[in-house]
Write a protein that holds these residues in place. Structure first.
Motif, PDB file in Angstrom:
ATOM      1  N   ALA A   1      54.651  45.661  96.385  1.00  0.00           N
ATOM      2  CA  ALA A   1      54.261  46.620  97.695  1.00  0.00           C
ATOM      3  C   ALA A   1      54.911  46.594  98.883  1.00  0.00           C
ATOM      4  O   ALA A   1      55.351  47.629  99.548  1.00  0.00           O
ATOM      5  CB  ALA A   1      51.754  46.983  97.493  1.00  0.00           C
ATOM      6  N   ALA A   2      54.642  45.548  99.342  1.00  0.00           N
ATOM      7  CA  ALA A   2      55.233  45.414 100.780  1.00  0.00           C
ATOM      8  C   ALA A   2      56.600  45.628 101.112  1.00  0.00           C
ATOM      9  O   ALA A   2      57.397  45.965 101.869  1.00  0.00           O
ATOM     10  CB  ALA A   2      55.152  43.773 101.370  1.00  0.00           C
ATOM     11  N   LEU A   3      57.328  44.991  99.150  1.00  0.00           N
ATOM     12  CA  LEU A   3      58.592  45.307  99.386  1.00  0.00           C
ATOM     13  C   LEU A   3      59.533  46.682  99.759  1.00  0.00           C
ATOM     14  O   LEU A   3      60.491  46.912 100.120  1.00  0.00           O
ATOM     15  CB  LEU A   3      59.618  44.716  98.181  1.00  0.00           C
ATOM     16  N   ALA A   4      58.326  47.369  98.325  1.00  0.00           N
ATOM     17  CA  ALA A   4      58.303  49.197  98.362  1.00  0.00           C
ATOM     18  C   ALA A   4      58.269  49.856  99.752  1.00  0.00           C
ATOM     19  O   ALA A   4      57.995  51.215  99.577  1.00  0.00           O
ATOM     20  CB  ALA A   4      57.680  49.305  97.258  1.00  0.00           C
ATOM     21  N   GLY A   5      57.826  49.332 101.241  1.00  0.00           N
ATOM     22  CA  GLY A   5      57.570  49.926 101.782  1.00  0.00           C
ATOM     23  C   GLY A   5      56.503  50.118 102.625  1.00  0.00           C
ATOM     24  O   GLY A   5      56.037  50.914 102.605  1.00  0.00           O
ATOM     25  N   GLY A   6      55.637  49.790 101.592  1.00  0.00           N
ATOM     26  CA  GLY A   6      53.904  49.628 101.628  1.00  0.00           C
ATOM     27  C   GLY A   6      53.491  51.003 100.594  1.00  0.00           C
ATOM     28  O   GLY A   6      51.934  51.244 101.537  1.00  0.00           O
ATOM     29  N   GLN A   7      53.397  50.521  99.725  1.00  0.00           N
ATOM     30  CA  GLN A   7      52.800  51.786  98.886  1.00  0.00           C
ATOM     31  C   GLN A   7      51.893  50.678  98.570  1.00  0.00           C
ATOM     32  O   GLN A   7      51.959  49.572  97.067  1.00  0.00           O
ATOM     33  CB  GLN A   7      54.156  51.975  97.848  1.00  0.00           C
ATOM     34  N   LYS A   8      50.778  50.737  99.349  1.00  0.00           N
ATOM     35  CA  LYS A   8      49.496  50.443  98.268  1.00  0.00           C
ATOM     36  C   LYS A   8      48.830  50.289  97.034  1.00  0.00           C
ATOM     37  O   LYS A   8      47.822  49.810  96.940  1.00  0.00           O
ATOM     38  CB  LYS A   8      47.939  50.590  99.363  1.00  0.00           C
ATOM     39  N   TRP A   9      49.496  52.001  96.793  1.00  0.00           N
ATOM     40  CA  TRP A   9      48.952  52.473  95.716  1.00  0.00           C
ATOM     41  C   TRP A   9      49.493  51.499  94.282  1.00  0.00           C
ATOM     42  O   TRP A   9      48.402  51.834  93.468  1.00  0.00           O
ATOM     43  CB  TRP A   9      48.911  53.439  94.985  1.00  0.00           C
ATOM     44  N   ILE A  10      50.368  50.663  94.908  1.00  0.00           N
ATOM     45  CA  ILE A  10      50.712  49.885  93.825  1.00  0.00           C
ATOM     46  C   ILE A  10      49.450  48.667  93.476  1.00  0.00           C
ATOM     47  O   ILE A  10      49.564  48.822  92.262  1.00  0.00           O
ATOM     48  CB  ILE A  10      52.324  49.050  94.356  1.00  0.00           C
ATOM     49  N   GLU A  11      49.344  48.655  94.234  1.00  0.00           N
ATOM     50  CA  GLU A  11      48.021  48.019  94.437  1.00  0.00           C
ATOM     51  C   GLU A  11      46.618  48.415  93.503  1.00  0.00           C
ATOM     52  O   GLU A  11      45.848  47.209  93.383  1.00  0.00           O
ATOM     53  CB  GLU A  11      47.581  46.855  95.851  1.00  0.00           C
ATOM     54  N   SER A  12      46.595  49.280  93.731  1.00  0.00           N
ATOM     55  CA  SER A  12      45.120  49.914  93.885  1.00  0.00           C
ATOM     56  C   SER A  12      45.199  50.278  92.608  1.00  0.00           C
ATOM     57  O   SER A  12      44.168  50.519  91.633  1.00  0.00           O
ATOM     58  CB  SER A  12      44.967  51.037  94.471  1.00  0.00           C
ATOM     59  N   ALA A  13      46.767  50.828  91.645  1.00  0.00           N
ATOM     60  CA  ALA A  13      46.508  51.381  90.398  1.00  0.00           C
ATOM     61  C   ALA A  13      46.413  50.499  89.894  1.00  0.00           C
ATOM     62  O   ALA A  13      46.043  49.640  89.470  1.00  0.00           O
ATOM     63  CB  ALA A  13      48.432  51.509  89.337  1.00  0.00           C
ATOM     64  N   ALA A  14      45.685  51.090  88.492  1.00  0.00           N
ATOM     65  CA  ALA A  14      45.049  50.477  87.082  1.00  0.00           C
ATOM     66  C   ALA A  14      45.911  49.724  86.560  1.00  0.00           C
ATOM     67  O   ALA A  14      45.975  48.819  85.799  1.00  0.00           O
ATOM     68  CB  ALA A  14      44.092  51.168  86.184  1.00  0.00           C
ATOM     69  N   GLU A  15      46.735  50.173  86.376  1.00  0.00           N
ATOM     70  CA  GLU A  15      48.170  49.728  85.990  1.00  0.00           C
ATOM     71  C   GLU A  15      49.628  49.400  86.417  1.00  0.00           C
ATOM     72  O   GLU A  15      49.564  50.916  86.808  1.00  0.00           O
ATOM     73  CB  GLU A  15      48.529  49.932  84.125  1.00  0.00           C
TER      74      GLU A  15
ATOM     75  N   SER B   1      52.205  64.211  91.127  1.00  0.00           N
ATOM     76  CA  SER B   1      52.001  62.858  92.193  1.00  0.00           C
ATOM     77  C   SER B   1      50.451  62.132  91.952  1.00  0.00           C
ATOM     78  O   SER B   1      50.434  62.860  93.593  1.00  0.00           O
ATOM     79  CB  SER B   1      52.840  62.163  92.588  1.00  0.00           C
ATOM     80  N   ILE B   2      49.805  61.265  91.240  1.00  0.00           N
ATOM     81  CA  ILE B   2      48.616  60.335  91.871  1.00  0.00           C
ATOM     82  C   ILE B   2      48.829  59.032  92.476  1.00  0.00           C
ATOM     83  O   ILE B   2      49.638  58.119  91.681  1.00  0.00           O
ATOM     84  CB  ILE B   2      47.878  60.778  90.845  1.00  0.00           C
ATOM     85  N   ARG B   3      48.228  58.378  93.979  1.00  0.00           N
ATOM     86  CA  ARG B   3      48.605  58.179  94.133  1.00  0.00           C
ATOM     87  C   ARG B   3      47.455  57.187  94.574  1.00  0.00           C
ATOM     88  O   ARG B   3      47.154  56.152  95.628  1.00  0.00           O
ATOM     89  CB  ARG B   3      49.767  57.782  95.696  1.00  0.00           C
ATOM     90  N   GLN B   4      46.414  57.796  94.501  1.00  0.00           N
ATOM     91  CA  GLN B   4      44.574  57.626  94.265  1.00  0.00           C
ATOM     92  C   GLN B   4      44.099  57.828  93.549  1.00  0.00           C
ATOM     93  O   GLN B   4      44.116  58.361  92.098  1.00  0.00           O
ATOM     94  CB  GLN B   4      43.774  58.385  95.613  1.00  0.00           C
ATOM     95  N   TYR B   5      43.463  56.623  92.681  1.00  0.00           N
ATOM     96  CA  TYR B   5      42.717  56.327  91.781  1.00  0.00           C
ATOM     97  C   TYR B   5      41.396  55.603  91.787  1.00  0.00           C
ATOM     98  O   TYR B   5      40.937  55.127  92.120  1.00  0.00           O
ATOM     99  CB  TYR B   5      43.362  54.952  90.986  1.00  0.00           C
ATOM    100  N   SER B   6      40.652  55.660  90.515  1.00  0.00           N
ATOM    101  CA  SER B   6      38.795  55.899  90.539  1.00  0.00           C
ATOM    102  C   SER B   6      38.779  54.388  90.818  1.00  0.00           C
ATOM    103  O   SER B   6      37.869  54.018  90.775  1.00  0.00           O
ATOM    104  CB  SER B   6      38.348  56.831  89.340  1.00  0.00           C
ATOM    105  N   GLY B   7      39.281  53.470  90.553  1.00  0.00           N
ATOM    106  CA  GLY B   7      39.131  52.076  89.899  1.00  0.00           C
ATOM    107  C   GLY B   7      38.646  51.560  88.490  1.00  0.00           C
ATOM    108  O   GLY B   7      38.808  50.498  88.276  1.00  0.00           O
ATOM    109  N   LYS B   8      38.681  52.622  88.021  1.00  0.00           N
ATOM    110  CA  LYS B   8      38.555  52.602  85.987  1.00  0.00           C
ATOM    111  C   LYS B   8      39.560  51.905  84.908  1.00  0.00           C
ATOM    112  O   LYS B   8      40.579  52.190  85.510  1.00  0.00           O
ATOM    113  CB  LYS B   8      38.256  54.188  85.764  1.00  0.00           C
ATOM    114  N   PRO B   9      39.420  50.973  84.763  1.00  0.00           N
ATOM    115  CA  PRO B   9      40.701  50.472  84.031  1.00  0.00           C
ATOM    116  C   PRO B   9      41.115  51.039  82.697  1.00  0.00           C
ATOM    117  O   PRO B   9      40.047  52.028  82.872  1.00  0.00           O
ATOM    118  CB  PRO B   9      40.385  49.111  83.235  1.00  0.00           C
ATOM    119  N   ILE B  10      42.461  51.149  82.183  1.00  0.00           N
ATOM    120  CA  ILE B  10      43.007  51.521  81.300  1.00  0.00           C
ATOM    121  C   ILE B  10      42.973  50.499  80.264  1.00  0.00           C
ATOM    122  O   ILE B  10      43.316  50.103  80.129  1.00  0.00           O
ATOM    123  CB  ILE B  10      44.195  51.750  81.313  1.00  0.00           C
TER     124      ILE B  10
END
Length: 245
Positions: free
Chosen positions: A61-75, A13-22
């Motif tokens: 992300a807030a509804l999911a319990g503060g899972q910030k990777w929802i905001e930072s993922a490319a998609e 499971s990957i939760r950290q992303y580079s910021g590069k778009p898909i």
């Protein structure tokens, strides 16, 4: 081993992303690959909602319990079990509307899950990282409202996709001998199998490169299922036309 089995065995499971778009073309290609998954009676009872709005992502992300990777993922995609098209077919063929049978709910949920796993595997084969987000079921009503999901559709889980910016340790899975029963289910093995795996997982958690902790599989599993009962799910699903009989 071939590239497919190698990719399956490397899954993390990957939760950290580079910021590069898909690229959109790559995303479409991945979804097309995902559609190659088996489907019960070929009903293809699933849909994807691509969420690009930063505001909507932040709310989910807030509804999911503060899972910030929802905001930072490319998609970020929401995987939905979708019987709305199936119900349309039934009505058009003069066979009436769906009546909320458990079998139809299972069909749609399994279809969506098989497609989603295919999508994750396809993404990982291209070097992308991914993680499923079950936390959207913390408040599926609000998620459904945000995404304007109609009746006969419910959000099963989310999927974050992006180019990895981390290399997590690979978790050892249950041994094949534990999950494979020959001819008949052997319940007598449970205690021995779990205790052996607990020892293996405790050693893993203490030795891994980051986020070391003193725990084992039993403790993690018990907490996961007993603290995430989501008792609202039955009434939510029934309100959307599922599991009425």
């Amino acid at each position: 081993m071939n590239p497919v089995t190698e990719a399956q065995l490397r899954h993390r499971s990957i939760r950290q992303y580079s910021g590069k778009p898909i690229e959109e073309s790559l995303l479409v290609s991945l979804i097309q690959s995902a559609q190659g998954a088996a489907s019960s009676s070929f009903v293809q009872a699933y849909s994807l909602v691509q969420v690009s709005s930063s505001e909507t992502r932040a709310k989910i992300a807030a509804l999911a319990g503060g899972q910030k990777w929802i905001e930072s993922a490319a998609e970020f995609l929401v995987i939905c079990a979708d019987l709305s098209r199936v119900e349309y077919c039934c009505e058009q063929q003069g066979m009436g509307r769906l009546e909320g049978y458990a079998e139809h709910f299972l069909t749609a949920t399994v279809d969506a899950s098989l497609m989603a796993q295919n999508l994750m595997l396809a993404a990982e084969s291209e070097g992308l990282g991914a993680v499923f987000i079950g936390g959207i079921r913390n408040d599926p009503s609000q998620v459904s409202e945000l995404l304007e999901l109609p009746d006969q559709v419910y959000p099963v889980f989310g999927l974050c996709l992006g180019w990895p910016d981390a290399e997590p340790d690979l978790k050892p899975r249950l041994p094949v001998d534990v999950i494979l029963h020959r001819e008949k289910y052997d319940a007598s093995r449970c205690e021995q199998d779990v205790q052996a795996y607990d020892a293996q997982m405790q050693a893993y958690y203490q030795a891994r490169g980051s986020n070391q902790k003193l725990t084992n599989w039993s403790a993690q599993t018990a907490a996961a299922v007993q603290q995430k009962k989501r008792i609202h799910m039955l009434s939510f699903l029934q309100d959307r036309g599922f599991l009425k009989q």
